[in-house]
Design a protein around this motif. Sequence first.
Motif, PDB file in Angstrom:
ATOM      1  N   GLU A  70       6.071   8.572   7.350  1.00 58.45           N
ATOM      2  CA  GLU A  70       7.100   8.513   6.301  1.00 58.45           C
ATOM      3  C   GLU A  70       8.478   8.315   6.914  1.00 58.45           C
ATOM      4  O   GLU A  70       9.277   7.526   6.401  1.00 58.45           O
ATOM      5  N   GLN A  71       8.759   9.015   8.015  1.00 57.26           N
ATOM      6  CA  GLN A  71      10.046   8.825   8.684  1.00 57.26           C
ATOM      7  C   GLN A  71      10.185   7.415   9.231  1.00 57.26           C
ATOM      8  O   GLN A  71      11.224   6.782   9.084  1.00 57.26           O
ATOM      9  N   LEU A  72       9.137   6.924   9.872  1.00 54.21           N
ATOM     10  CA  LEU A  72       9.179   5.575  10.434  1.00 54.21           C
ATOM     11  C   LEU A  72       9.376   4.517   9.352  1.00 54.21           C
ATOM     12  O   LEU A  72      10.145   3.574   9.526  1.00 54.21           O
ATOM     13  N   VAL A  73       8.694   4.676   8.233  1.00 54.09           N
ATOM     14  CA  VAL A  73       8.785   3.706   7.141  1.00 54.09           C
ATOM     15  C   VAL A  73      10.150   3.787   6.451  1.00 54.09           C
ATOM     16  O   VAL A  73      10.648   2.793   5.934  1.00 54.09           O
ATOM     17  N   GLY A  74      10.766   4.945   6.485  1.00 51.55           N
ATOM     18  CA  GLY A  74      12.065   5.117   5.853  1.00 51.55           C
ATOM     19  C   GLY A  74      13.231   4.592   6.662  1.00 51.55           C
ATOM     20  O   GLY A  74      14.291   4.309   6.124  1.00 51.55           O
ATOM     21  N   GLN A  75      13.047   4.462   7.952  1.00 49.93           N
ATOM     22  CA  GLN A  75      14.136   3.950   8.786  1.00 49.93           C
ATOM     23  C   GLN A  75      14.007   2.441   8.929  1.00 49.93           C
ATOM     24  O   GLN A  75      12.978   1.877   8.609  1.00 49.93           O
ATOM     25  N   THR A  76      15.043   1.819   9.426  1.00 52.01           N
ATOM     26  CA  THR A  76      15.009   0.362   9.547  1.00 52.01           C
ATOM     27  C   THR A  76      15.162  -0.119  10.986  1.00 52.01           C
ATOM     28  O   THR A  76      15.272  -1.298  11.231  1.00 52.01           O
ATOM     29  N   SER A  77      15.188   0.805  11.944  1.00 55.42           N
ATOM     30  CA  SER A  77      15.385   0.374  13.334  1.00 55.42           C
ATOM     31  C   SER A  77      14.068   0.374  14.097  1.00 55.42           C
ATOM     32  O   SER A  77      13.159   1.147  13.815  1.00 55.42           O
ATOM     33  N   GLY A  78      13.987  -0.515  15.058  1.00 53.76           N
ATOM     34  CA  GLY A  78      12.832  -0.567  15.938  1.00 53.76           C
ATOM     35  C   GLY A  78      11.640  -1.273  15.344  1.00 53.76           C
ATOM     36  O   GLY A  78      11.402  -1.214  14.149  1.00 53.76           O
ATOM     37  N   PRO A  79      10.862  -1.935  16.193  1.00 55.86           N
ATOM     38  CA  PRO A  79       9.656  -2.618  15.712  1.00 55.86           C
ATOM     39  C   PRO A  79       8.563  -1.617  15.349  1.00 55.86           C
ATOM     40  O   PRO A  79       8.448  -0.554  15.960  1.00 55.86           O
ATOM     41  N   LEU A  80       7.787  -1.972  14.343  1.00 59.13           N
ATOM     42  CA  LEU A  80       6.658  -1.173  13.869  1.00 59.13           C
ATOM     43  C   LEU A  80       5.468  -2.102  13.657  1.00 59.13           C
ATOM     44  O   LEU A  80       5.636  -3.241  13.234  1.00 59.13           O
ATOM     45  N   LYS A  81       4.290  -1.582  13.906  1.00 62.57           N
ATOM     46  CA  LYS A  81       3.078  -2.329  13.589  1.00 62.57           C
ATOM     47  C   LYS A  81       2.106  -1.330  12.979  1.00 62.57           C
ATOM     48  O   LYS A  81       1.812  -0.295  13.564  1.00 62.57           O
ATOM     49  N   PHE A  82       1.603  -1.650  11.784  1.00 60.18           N
ATOM     50  CA  PHE A  82       0.751  -0.753  11.000  1.00 60.18           C
ATOM     51  C   PHE A  82      -0.702  -1.188  11.082  1.00 60.18           C
ATOM     52  O   PHE A  82      -1.003  -2.378  10.987  1.00 60.18           O
ATOM     53  N   PHE A  83      -1.590  -0.206  11.208  1.00 58.66           N
ATOM     54  CA  PHE A  83      -3.014  -0.480  11.348  1.00 58.66           C
ATOM     55  C   PHE A  83      -3.825   0.366  10.394  1.00 58.66           C
ATOM     56  O   PHE A  83      -3.502   1.525  10.150  1.00 58.66           O
ATOM     57  N   VAL A  88       0.803  -1.231   0.000  1.00 61.25           N
ATOM     58  CA  VAL A  88       0.000   0.000   0.000  1.00 61.25           C
ATOM     59  C   VAL A  88       0.831   1.274   0.000  1.00 61.25           C
ATOM     60  O   VAL A  88       0.290   2.348  -0.253  1.00 61.25           O
ATOM     61  N   TRP A  89       2.116   1.174   0.281  1.00 62.21           N
ATOM     62  CA  TRP A  89       2.917   2.383   0.441  1.00 62.21           C
ATOM     63  C   TRP A  89       2.878   3.314  -0.780  1.00 62.21           C
ATOM     64  O   TRP A  89       2.767   4.529  -0.611  1.00 62.21           O
ATOM     65  N   PRO A  90       2.921   2.824  -2.001  1.00 62.22           N
ATOM     66  CA  PRO A  90       2.849   3.739  -3.146  1.00 62.22           C
ATOM     67  C   PRO A  90       1.564   4.573  -3.190  1.00 62.22           C
ATOM     68  O   PRO A  90       1.548   5.653  -3.770  1.00 62.22           O
ATOM     69  N   GLN A  91       0.491   4.095  -2.565  1.00 64.22           N
ATOM     70  CA  GLN A  91      -0.749   4.862  -2.492  1.00 64.22           C
ATOM     71  C   GLN A  91      -0.700   5.931  -1.404  1.00 64.22           C
ATOM     72  O   GLN A  91      -1.493   6.860  -1.406  1.00 64.22           O
ATOM     73  N   VAL A  92       0.250   5.788  -0.472  1.00 63.39           N
ATOM     74  CA  VAL A  92       0.362   6.699   0.661  1.00 63.39           C
ATOM     75  C   VAL A  92       1.386   7.786   0.397  1.00 63.39           C
ATOM     76  O   VAL A  92       1.157   8.956   0.691  1.00 63.39           O
ATOM     77  N   SER A  93       2.535   7.386  -0.175  1.00 64.63           N
ATOM     78  CA  SER A  93       3.646   8.325  -0.309  1.00 64.63           C
ATOM     79  C   SER A  93       4.582   7.897  -1.426  1.00 64.63           C
ATOM     80  O   SER A  93       4.634   6.717  -1.790  1.00 64.63           O
ATOM     81  N   GLN A  94       5.341   8.857  -1.912  1.00 67.42           N
ATOM     82  CA  GLN A  94       6.362   8.569  -2.915  1.00 67.42           C
ATOM     83  C   GLN A  94       7.719   8.301  -2.270  1.00 67.42           C
ATOM     84  O   GLN A  94       8.680   7.969  -2.959  1.00 67.42           O
ATOM     85  N   SER A  95       7.819   8.452  -0.941  1.00 64.04           N
ATOM     86  CA  SER A  95       9.079   8.216  -0.247  1.00 64.04           C
ATOM     87  C   SER A  95       9.388   6.724  -0.201  1.00 64.04           C
ATOM     88  O   SER A  95       8.510   5.883  -0.415  1.00 64.04           O
ATOM     89  N   ALA A  96      10.643   6.418   0.094  1.00 61.85           N
ATOM     90  CA  ALA A  96      11.072   5.018   0.153  1.00 61.85           C
ATOM     91  C   ALA A  96      10.409   4.290   1.311  1.00 61.85           C
ATOM     92  O   ALA A  96      10.138   4.874   2.357  1.00 61.85           O
ATOM     93  N   CYS A  97      10.164   3.013   1.101  1.00 63.73           N
ATOM     94  CA  CYS A  97       9.584   2.162   2.149  1.00 63.73           C
ATOM     95  C   CYS A  97      10.604   1.091   2.516  1.00 63.73           C
ATOM     96  O   CYS A  97      10.862   0.174   1.739  1.00 63.73           O
ATOM     97  N   ASN A  98      11.196   1.226   3.689  1.00 59.60           N
ATOM     98  CA  ASN A  98      12.135   0.221   4.185  1.00 59.60           C
ATOM     99  C   ASN A  98      11.498  -0.686   5.222  1.00 59.60           C
ATOM    100  O   ASN A  98      12.147  -1.571   5.753  1.00 59.60           O
ATOM    101  N   ALA A  99      10.249  -0.451   5.521  1.00 52.14           N
ATOM    102  CA  ALA A  99       9.538  -1.249   6.522  1.00 52.14           C
ATOM    103  C   ALA A  99       8.942  -2.490   5.873  1.00 52.14           C
ATOM    104  O   ALA A  99       8.640  -2.507   4.686  1.00 52.14           O
ATOM    105  N   GLU A 100       8.773  -3.499   6.697  1.00 55.96           N
ATOM    106  CA  GLU A 100       8.143  -4.735   6.258  1.00 55.96           C
ATOM    107  C   GLU A 100       7.024  -5.077   7.228  1.00 55.96           C
ATOM    108  O   GLU A 100       7.014  -4.613   8.356  1.00 55.96           O
ATOM    109  N   GLY A 101       6.139  -5.888   6.780  1.00 57.44           N
ATOM    110  CA  GLY A 101       5.106  -6.382   7.675  1.00 57.44           C
ATOM    111  C   GLY A 101       3.716  -6.165   7.132  1.00 57.44           C
ATOM    112  O   GLY A 101       3.491  -5.371   6.223  1.00 57.44           O
ATOM    113  N   HIS A 102       2.795  -6.892   7.720  1.00 56.99           N
ATOM    114  CA  HIS A 102       1.389  -6.827   7.326  1.00 56.99           C
ATOM    115  C   HIS A 102       0.717  -5.618   7.941  1.00 56.99           C
ATOM    116  O   HIS A 102       1.115  -5.134   8.992  1.00 56.99           O
ATOM    117  N   LEU A 103      -0.326  -5.156   7.265  1.00 59.73           N
ATOM    118  CA  LEU A 103      -1.232  -4.196   7.873  1.00 59.73           C
ATOM    119  C   LEU A 103      -2.159  -4.995   8.772  1.00 59.73           C
ATOM    120  O   LEU A 103      -2.519  -6.134   8.457  1.00 59.73           O
TER     121      LEU A 103
END
Length: 173
Positions: A104-117, A51-66
């Motif tokens: 966008e900042q969170l998705v661009g970095q690679t450190s720390g756990p993330l969970k997307f909703f 879904v990231w291309p629908q949200v932003s043009q910035s890079a997506c380094n995050a992984e995981g399910h919504l």
Amino acid sequence: MNSLQGHLLIAAPHLNDPNFFKSVVLLVQHNEQGALGVILNRPTETTIEDVWPQVSQSACNAEGHLYQGGPCPGPLMVVHTDPTISQLEVCRGIYFSTDKASIEQLVGQTSGPLKFFVNYAGWAAGQLEEEIARGGWLSTPADSSEIFRGDDELWPSVLRLAGRRTRLAGVDP
């Protein structure tokens, strides 16, 4: 009113509402005006990369399910551990963001756990307290080991944990 912000709401085994059956909800906010939370154990088939291309043009380094955060329509939301990009501290070391620039900042970095909703669970003033009083929910303080899980075993695991904590406190479940 005792705020349950930063607690996990665990659906009681008899709660048959399909929106919350066997769900574990992180309460992001809880005050006199109501409550807002996200369901931690409802992954969708969609990933953040999808879904990231629908949200932003910035890079997506995050992984995981919504995750399906609940039945109420809402923006993309992230639970994370970075205090510098936080809109709200949910509990010690756990933060919440819905702001596009922060995400966008969170998705661009690679450190720390993330969970997307996508979407959220919401309760009007007094509604959650009534549901708890009727026995629909158990609660226990949240910690990162539970928040960043999402597997099928989360609900039975935290249900047992809440039961143990209740018995240790000398309260009848």
